[in-house]
Design a protein around this motif. Structure first.
Motif, PDB file in Angstrom:
ATOM      1  N   LYS A 152       0.824  -1.205   0.000  1.00 55.43           N
ATOM      2  CA  LYS A 152       0.000   0.000   0.000  1.00 55.43           C
ATOM      3  C   LYS A 152       0.868   1.268   0.000  1.00 55.43           C
ATOM      4  O   LYS A 152       2.005   1.253   0.487  1.00 55.43           O
ATOM      5  N   PRO A 153       0.332   2.377  -0.520  1.00 52.73           N
ATOM      6  CA  PRO A 153       1.010   3.662  -0.358  1.00 52.73           C
ATOM      7  C   PRO A 153       1.301   3.939   1.118  1.00 52.73           C
ATOM      8  O   PRO A 153       0.494   3.637   1.996  1.00 52.73           O
ATOM      9  N   GLY A 154       2.467   4.521   1.358  1.00 52.73           N
ATOM     10  CA  GLY A 154       2.912   4.776   2.722  1.00 52.73           C
ATOM     11  C   GLY A 154       3.828   3.701   3.276  1.00 52.73           C
ATOM     12  O   GLY A 154       4.423   3.883   4.338  1.00 52.73           O
ATOM     13  N   THR A 155       3.966   2.575   2.552  1.00 53.89           N
ATOM     14  CA  THR A 155       4.804   1.468   3.025  1.00 53.89           C
ATOM     15  C   THR A 155       6.274   1.753   2.728  1.00 53.89           C
ATOM     16  O   THR A 155       6.633   2.049   1.579  1.00 53.89           O
ATOM     17  N   PRO A 156       7.171   1.658   3.731  1.00 55.70           N
ATOM     18  CA  PRO A 156       8.604   1.778   3.456  1.00 55.70           C
ATOM     19  C   PRO A 156       9.098   0.507   2.770  1.00 55.70           C
ATOM     20  O   PRO A 156       8.763  -0.604   3.196  1.00 55.70           O
ATOM     21  N   VAL A 157       9.884   0.661   1.717  1.00 59.06           N
ATOM     22  CA  VAL A 157      10.273  -0.499   0.910  1.00 59.06           C
ATOM     23  C   VAL A 157      11.716  -0.400   0.428  1.00 59.06           C
ATOM     24  O   VAL A 157      12.307   0.679   0.383  1.00 59.06           O
ATOM     25  N   VAL A 158      12.243  -1.561   0.054  1.00 54.12           N
ATOM     26  CA  VAL A 158      13.459  -1.674  -0.751  1.00 54.12           C
ATOM     27  C   VAL A 158      13.095  -2.539  -1.950  1.00 54.12           C
ATOM     28  O   VAL A 158      12.095  -3.259  -1.924  1.00 54.12           O
TER      29      VAL A 158
END
Length: 390
Positions: free
Chosen positions: A90-96
């Motif tokens: 979802k938007p707002g999720t911190p990711v690599v």
């Protein structure tokens, strides 16, 4: 959006259109992006690299005359989803993310192609299937190390290093330091790190190296490797073989029967160190082949940009195992992320500075001096053009 564009070796901040995610892609707001040695090479040797990659079947690597946004060691926050995404992130999720994007069946390296702008920017497009949420509230500086640490994770896997092995890491730049960190996280008992730079030797200590050597003062092949049962000369091995047969002939069974039994349990397997070449300059491979003990396994991690040569007869007569590595698998990338998140892999010592987009060019110049910094991260939120020392 603001981004750093590379054209003919010059890095400049530019205003570019914000990219739009395609099918199965995500738009990520960049929080951190590591400056990689590959990026430094691209600035000076883009056409050589492109020629090499074309021989490997990839003709879309960046060329010097193109304007390209570099950066593939990316940590950020999802802000939008392309069509036909799974909506699982979802938007707002911190990711690599593994830095590859695909359109149809065409795959491009993020930050390494004009067709896939990278993370020296406020926003970047990534492939949803290759993107992972960052667990455990992992700090941004550490999360951004997932990609380079995954390179080291893969190199150690390719080296097939066991806890009882002795590992020698030649070169303590970011790649070498990452290899040292992964080796110690895997429980390898003896890790020797070698570098001319006092600053990098100090970082190697912090990363867990058991022995640290300045090759200007001491050979990495003498002293540090004594007492491990390695054979350094062909006569050493011949004598050991004759001694073994003379001893086995005293048993009440044929010596070859006893030898087969010992072989079955691994007792005849030669002792050898695993050597990681993390420098990547001409002459390194040949120097290792000449100096390393017999049966050494040599894992070439450093990328030599120019032509090189070595004497195959050295490797043949010493029965050396020479392996070349690049990248990692998606599972190795995930395993690296979770090892960082659960604390079993400590990489925090690698980050020595941060810089905003306006300071990227200066950071490239600074990184040319191996004694000053290891890993500098780009943080687009920083307005100043200087380097924040960590």
């Amino acid at each position: 959006m603001r981004a750093v564009s590379l054209t003919r070796g010059q890095l400049e901040v530019a205003d570019l259109p914000t990219p739009r995610p395609g099918a199965g892609q995500l738009l990520v707001e960049v929080r951190r992006c590591g400056i990689c040695g590959s990026d430094l090479h691209c600035r000076l040797h883009a056409d050589q690299l492109a020629d090499t990659l074309e021989l490997c079947g990839y003709p879309r690597y960046l060329r010097s005359e193109q304007s390209v946004v570099l950066g593939h060691e990316i940590f950020g926050e999802v802000v939008d989803q392309g069509p036909w995404s799974t909506t699982s992130i979802k938007p707002g999720t911190p990711v690599v993310s593994v830095p590859l994007v695909r359109r149809g069946r065409q795959v491009d390296g993020v930050g390494l192609s004009a067709h896939a702008p990278g993370g020296y920017a406020e926003y970047v497009v990534v492939q949803e299937a290759l993107t992972l949420p960052v667990p455990n509230g992992l700090p941004a500086d550490v999360a951004a190390l997932t990609e380079p640490m995954a390179v080291a994770w893969h190199a150690v896997n390719r080296g097939e290093v066991s806890r009882k092995d002795v590992a020698v890491v030649l070169g303590c730049g970011p790649v070498g330091l990452a290899v040292v960190s992964v080796l110690k996280a895997r429980g390898v008992g003896t890790v020797t790190a070698v570098d001319y730079s006092a600053g990098r030797r100090s970082l190697a200590r912090k990363c867990g190296a058991d022995v640290v050597i300045d090759p200007a003062v001491e050979s990495p092949w003498e002293g540090a490797l004594d007492g491990h049962g390695f054979m350094n000369t062909m006569p050493d091995e011949y004598n050991a073989g004759i001694d073994a047969i003379e001893g086995l002939t005293r048993l009440p069974v044929p010596w070859w029967t006893a030898w087969r039994a010992l072989e079955a349990v691994g007792a005849t397997r030669p002792h050898r160190p695993v050597v990681f070449e993390c420098v990547g300059v001409p002459g390194m491979i040949d120097g290792i082949l000449a100096a390393a003990p017999l049966h050494s396994r040599v894992v070439v991690v450093g990328v030599c940009m120019g032509p090189d040569s070595f004497r195959p007869a050295l490797a043949v007569n010493k029965e050396l195992d020479l392996r070349f590595v690049v990248g990692y698998t998606p599972l190795e990338f995930r395993n690296t992320l979770h090892a960082l998140a659960d604390g079993t892999l400590n990489a925090s010592h690698l980050v020595t500075g941060r810089v905003g987009l306006a300071g990227v060019a200066a950071a490239f110049t600074t990184l040319a001096d191996p004694g000053v910094h290891a890993k500098i991260l780009v943080d687009p939120s920083i307005e100043a053009d200087g380097i924040q020392v960590r």
